[in-house]
Design a protein around this motif. Structure first.
Motif, mmCIF file in Angstrom:
data_model
loop_
_atom_site.group_PDB
_atom_site.id
_atom_site.type_symbol
_atom_site.label_atom_id
_atom_site.label_comp_id
_atom_site.label_asym_id
_atom_site.label_seq_id
_atom_site.Cartn_x
_atom_site.Cartn_y
_atom_site.Cartn_z
ATOM 1 N N SER A 39 0.822 -1.208 0.000
ATOM 2 C CA SER A 39 0.000 0.000 0.000
ATOM 3 C C SER A 39 0.858 1.261 0.000
ATOM 4 C CB SER A 39 -0.928 -0.003 1.218
ATOM 5 O OG SER A 39 -1.654 1.201 1.308
ATOM 6 N N GLN A 48 4.085 1.651 -0.942
ATOM 7 C CA GLN A 48 4.854 1.892 -2.158
ATOM 8 C C GLN A 48 3.949 2.289 -3.320
ATOM 9 O OE1 GLN A 48 7.200 -1.544 -3.201
ATOM 10 N NE2 GLN A 48 5.444 -2.757 -3.832
ATOM 11 N N SER A 49 2.700 1.822 -3.316
ATOM 12 C CA SER A 49 1.766 2.239 -4.374
ATOM 13 C C SER A 49 1.414 3.718 -4.257
ATOM 14 C CB SER A 49 0.491 1.386 -4.316
ATOM 15 O OG SER A 49 -0.311 1.729 -3.203
ATOM 16 N N GLN A 50 1.604 4.270 -3.056
ATOM 17 C CA GLN A 50 1.331 5.683 -2.829
ATOM 18 C C GLN A 50 2.596 6.537 -2.865
ATOM 19 O OE1 GLN A 50 -1.949 6.297 0.266
ATOM 20 N NE2 GLN A 50 -1.386 4.158 0.645
#
Length: 214
Positions: free
Chosen positions: A143, A145-147
């Motif tokens: 979550s 790293q996706s942000q």
């Protein structure tokens, strides 16, 4: 094998390849005078209403030191005694300085990921945000790293999270551990199933991109 330590509170024989993390209370510490690179911040554990402005003054002075390559650690911690409103005030001040002056930011985050994520959405920072000493589960790693967060792993972490994080988002640190940083690279390489020298090179590319090619 030159292993770069992006976050440490004590210098070792490989001190030239590390970022010494320091706060105002450390200003007389001998390591600061010998450190090649510094990361300076306002830590939520060591913060009070009485010294908040003094800490900002110290931070502003240290940002002028050519050895300073990053801000932090700074952040939010729901398990410490410092009032959370004061932590937010200080963290916002550090975030704003990181953006104005172009410094990557090392973040101390304990039980406060929702708040840190909300602040990242609010500020939309151009500078890299790095969660230091990441110990969360793989779902949180994915979550974050996706942000757009980077994750720095120390001596203790969840193996599945180490396997999950993308190489281009990965950093390694000793923090306050006595373990040699190269040993942490060897352990991480084993967990990730790659050659240690390859991991050192890949993380080195991240470090050059984030801190020295800006």
């Amino acid at each position: 094998m030159e292993c770069f330590d992006v976050h440490t509170h004590r210098l070792t024989s490989s001190a030239g390849l590390s970022f010494l993390s320091c706060r105002m209370d450390d200003k007389e510490h001998a390591d600061i005078s010998t450190a090649r690179f510094l990361s300076v911040g306002i830590h939520p554990w060591f913060l009070s209403e009485d010294d908040c402005m003094l800490q900002f003054q110290w931070l502003d002075e240290m940002m002028l030191d050519p050895r300073t390559v990053a801000l932090g650690e700074a952040g939010l911690d729901k398990l410490c005694d410092t009032p959370f409103s004061l932590q937010l005030k200080a963290f916002r001040g550090v975030i704003e300085r990181a953006e104005i002056h172009g410094f990557p930011l090392f973040i101390h985050c304990v039980k406060s990921f929702n708040e840190v994520i909300a602040l990242k959405k609010e500020y939309r920072p151009k500078q890299p945000w790095i969660i230091h000493g990441f110990r969360g589960k793989k779902e949180l790693a994915l979550s974050l790293q996706s942000q757009g967060f980077y994750l720095s792993f120390g001596e203790k972490y969840q193996s599945e999270a180490m396997k999950t994080v993308a190489t281009e988002r990965l950093l390694l640190e000793t923090d306050d551990s006595l373990v040699d940083i190269c040993e942490l690279y060897r352990r991480a390489a084993t967990v990730r199933g790659i050659d240690t020298n390859k991991l050192v090179a890949l993380v080195g590319e991240n470090i050059n991109r984030l801190f020295f090619s800006r």
